[in-house]
Design a protein around this motif. Sequence first.
Motif, PDB file in Angstrom:
ATOM      1  N   GLU A  11       0.826  -1.204   0.000  1.00  0.00           N
ATOM      2  CA  GLU A  11       0.000   0.000   0.000  1.00  0.00           C
ATOM      3  C   GLU A  11       0.861   1.255   0.000  1.00  0.00           C
ATOM      4  O   GLU A  11       0.519   2.258  -0.621  1.00  0.00           O
ATOM      5  CB  GLU A  11      -0.925  -0.007   1.209  1.00  0.00           C
ATOM      6  CG  GLU A  11      -1.995  -1.071   1.149  1.00  0.00           C
ATOM      7  CD  GLU A  11      -2.747  -1.216   2.450  1.00  0.00           C
ATOM      8  OE1 GLU A  11      -2.205  -0.808   3.508  1.00  0.00           O
ATOM      9  OE2 GLU A  11      -3.859  -1.756   2.432  1.00  0.00           O
ATOM     10  N   GLN A  12       1.980   1.221   0.715  1.00  0.00           N
ATOM     11  CA  GLN A  12       2.880   2.377   0.754  1.00  0.00           C
ATOM     12  C   GLN A  12       3.492   2.641  -0.616  1.00  0.00           C
ATOM     13  O   GLN A  12       3.592   3.784  -1.055  1.00  0.00           O
ATOM     14  CB  GLN A  12       3.986   2.141   1.787  1.00  0.00           C
ATOM     15  CG  GLN A  12       4.896   3.327   1.978  1.00  0.00           C
ATOM     16  CD  GLN A  12       4.177   4.523   2.560  1.00  0.00           C
ATOM     17  OE1 GLN A  12       3.327   4.387   3.425  1.00  0.00           O
ATOM     18  NE2 GLN A  12       4.512   5.694   2.083  1.00  0.00           N
ATOM     19  N   VAL A  13       3.876   1.570  -1.319  1.00  0.00           N
ATOM     20  CA  VAL A  13       4.444   1.728  -2.658  1.00  0.00           C
ATOM     21  C   VAL A  13       3.393   2.297  -3.608  1.00  0.00           C
ATOM     22  O   VAL A  13       3.683   3.195  -4.406  1.00  0.00           O
ATOM     23  CB  VAL A  13       4.988   0.372  -3.175  1.00  0.00           C
ATOM     24  CG1 VAL A  13       5.298   0.437  -4.649  1.00  0.00           C
ATOM     25  CG2 VAL A  13       6.223  -0.024  -2.394  1.00  0.00           C
ATOM     26  N   LYS A  14       2.162   1.791  -3.516  1.00  0.00           N
ATOM     27  CA  LYS A  14       1.090   2.306  -4.366  1.00  0.00           C
ATOM     28  C   LYS A  14       0.851   3.787  -4.099  1.00  0.00           C
ATOM     29  O   LYS A  14       0.667   4.575  -5.026  1.00  0.00           O
ATOM     30  CB  LYS A  14      -0.199   1.521  -4.129  1.00  0.00           C
ATOM     31  CG  LYS A  14      -0.212   0.155  -4.740  1.00  0.00           C
ATOM     32  CD  LYS A  14      -1.476  -0.562  -4.333  1.00  0.00           C
ATOM     33  CE  LYS A  14      -2.217  -1.079  -5.509  1.00  0.00           C
ATOM     34  NZ  LYS A  14      -3.421  -1.836  -5.116  1.00  0.00           N
ATOM     35  N   ALA A  15       0.840   4.168  -2.832  1.00  0.00           N
ATOM     36  CA  ALA A  15       0.623   5.566  -2.478  1.00  0.00           C
ATOM     37  C   ALA A  15       1.771   6.440  -2.984  1.00  0.00           C
ATOM     38  O   ALA A  15       1.539   7.541  -3.494  1.00  0.00           O
ATOM     39  CB  ALA A  15       0.472   5.704  -0.969  1.00  0.00           C
ATOM     40  N   ASP A  16       3.001   5.959  -2.860  1.00  0.00           N
ATOM     41  CA  ASP A  16       4.153   6.721  -3.347  1.00  0.00           C
ATOM     42  C   ASP A  16       4.103   6.885  -4.857  1.00  0.00           C
ATOM     43  O   ASP A  16       4.412   7.956  -5.388  1.00  0.00           O
ATOM     44  CB  ASP A  16       5.459   6.044  -2.939  1.00  0.00           C
ATOM     45  CG  ASP A  16       5.728   6.151  -1.446  1.00  0.00           C
ATOM     46  OD1 ASP A  16       5.097   7.019  -0.800  1.00  0.00           O
ATOM     47  OD2 ASP A  16       6.551   5.375  -0.938  1.00  0.00           O
ATOM     48  N   LYS A  20       1.452   9.391  -5.756  1.00  0.00           N
ATOM     49  CA  LYS A  20       1.926  10.739  -5.444  1.00  0.00           C
ATOM     50  C   LYS A  20       2.924  11.221  -6.502  1.00  0.00           C
ATOM     51  O   LYS A  20       2.917  12.382  -6.901  1.00  0.00           O
ATOM     52  CB  LYS A  20       2.587  10.750  -4.067  1.00  0.00           C
ATOM     53  CG  LYS A  20       2.872  12.133  -3.535  1.00  0.00           C
ATOM     54  CD  LYS A  20       3.587  12.099  -2.204  1.00  0.00           C
ATOM     55  CE  LYS A  20       2.696  11.505  -1.139  1.00  0.00           C
ATOM     56  NZ  LYS A  20       3.320  11.548   0.200  1.00  0.00           N
ATOM     57  N   ALA A  21       3.775  10.319  -6.983  1.00  0.00           N
ATOM     58  CA  ALA A  21       4.745  10.682  -8.014  1.00  0.00           C
ATOM     59  C   ALA A  21       4.051  11.020  -9.325  1.00  0.00           C
ATOM     60  O   ALA A  21       4.458  11.948 -10.037  1.00  0.00           O
ATOM     61  CB  ALA A  21       5.738   9.552  -8.215  1.00  0.00           C
ATOM     62  N   VAL A  22       2.991  10.288  -9.659  1.00  0.00           N
ATOM     63  CA  VAL A  22       2.239  10.573 -10.885  1.00  0.00           C
ATOM     64  C   VAL A  22       1.581  11.941 -10.784  1.00  0.00           C
ATOM     65  O   VAL A  22       1.608  12.728 -11.741  1.00  0.00           O
ATOM     66  CB  VAL A  22       1.198   9.464 -11.144  1.00  0.00           C
ATOM     67  CG1 VAL A  22       0.203   9.882 -12.197  1.00  0.00           C
ATOM     68  CG2 VAL A  22       1.892   8.184 -11.558  1.00  0.00           C
ATOM     69  N   GLU A  23       0.996  12.242  -9.639  1.00  0.00           N
ATOM     70  CA  GLU A  23       0.373  13.552  -9.450  1.00  0.00           C
ATOM     71  C   GLU A  23       1.415  14.668  -9.518  1.00  0.00           C
ATOM     72  O   GLU A  23       1.166  15.723 -10.085  1.00  0.00           O
ATOM     73  CB  GLU A  23      -0.375  13.596  -8.120  1.00  0.00           C
ATOM     74  CG  GLU A  23      -1.639  12.791  -8.110  1.00  0.00           C
ATOM     75  CD  GLU A  23      -2.653  13.263  -9.132  1.00  0.00           C
ATOM     76  OE1 GLU A  23      -2.798  14.490  -9.310  1.00  0.00           O
ATOM     77  OE2 GLU A  23      -3.273  12.403  -9.769  1.00  0.00           O
TER      78      GLU A  23
END
Length: 70
Positions: free
Chosen positions: A31-36, A39-42
Amino acid sequence: MMKILMVALVTTVPALAQVGSPQKPPLTDREQVKADRAKAVEAEKSAPTTRPWDRDADGKRPWDQKPSKP
């Protein structure tokens, strides 16, 4: 004196027994990797398109371009 101690005991014990607000369980590694990544895409979308330190004149990054054939 005993009355004061009883009043203090009756008023403070329930206040001490209160539980704090429930906390969310910590994120798993996945989940942390997905969130990171999200965030990088945004951040990439909101970044300016011309940044001279990481883009060429055509606005593409060097690793995004196709290799030129000799």
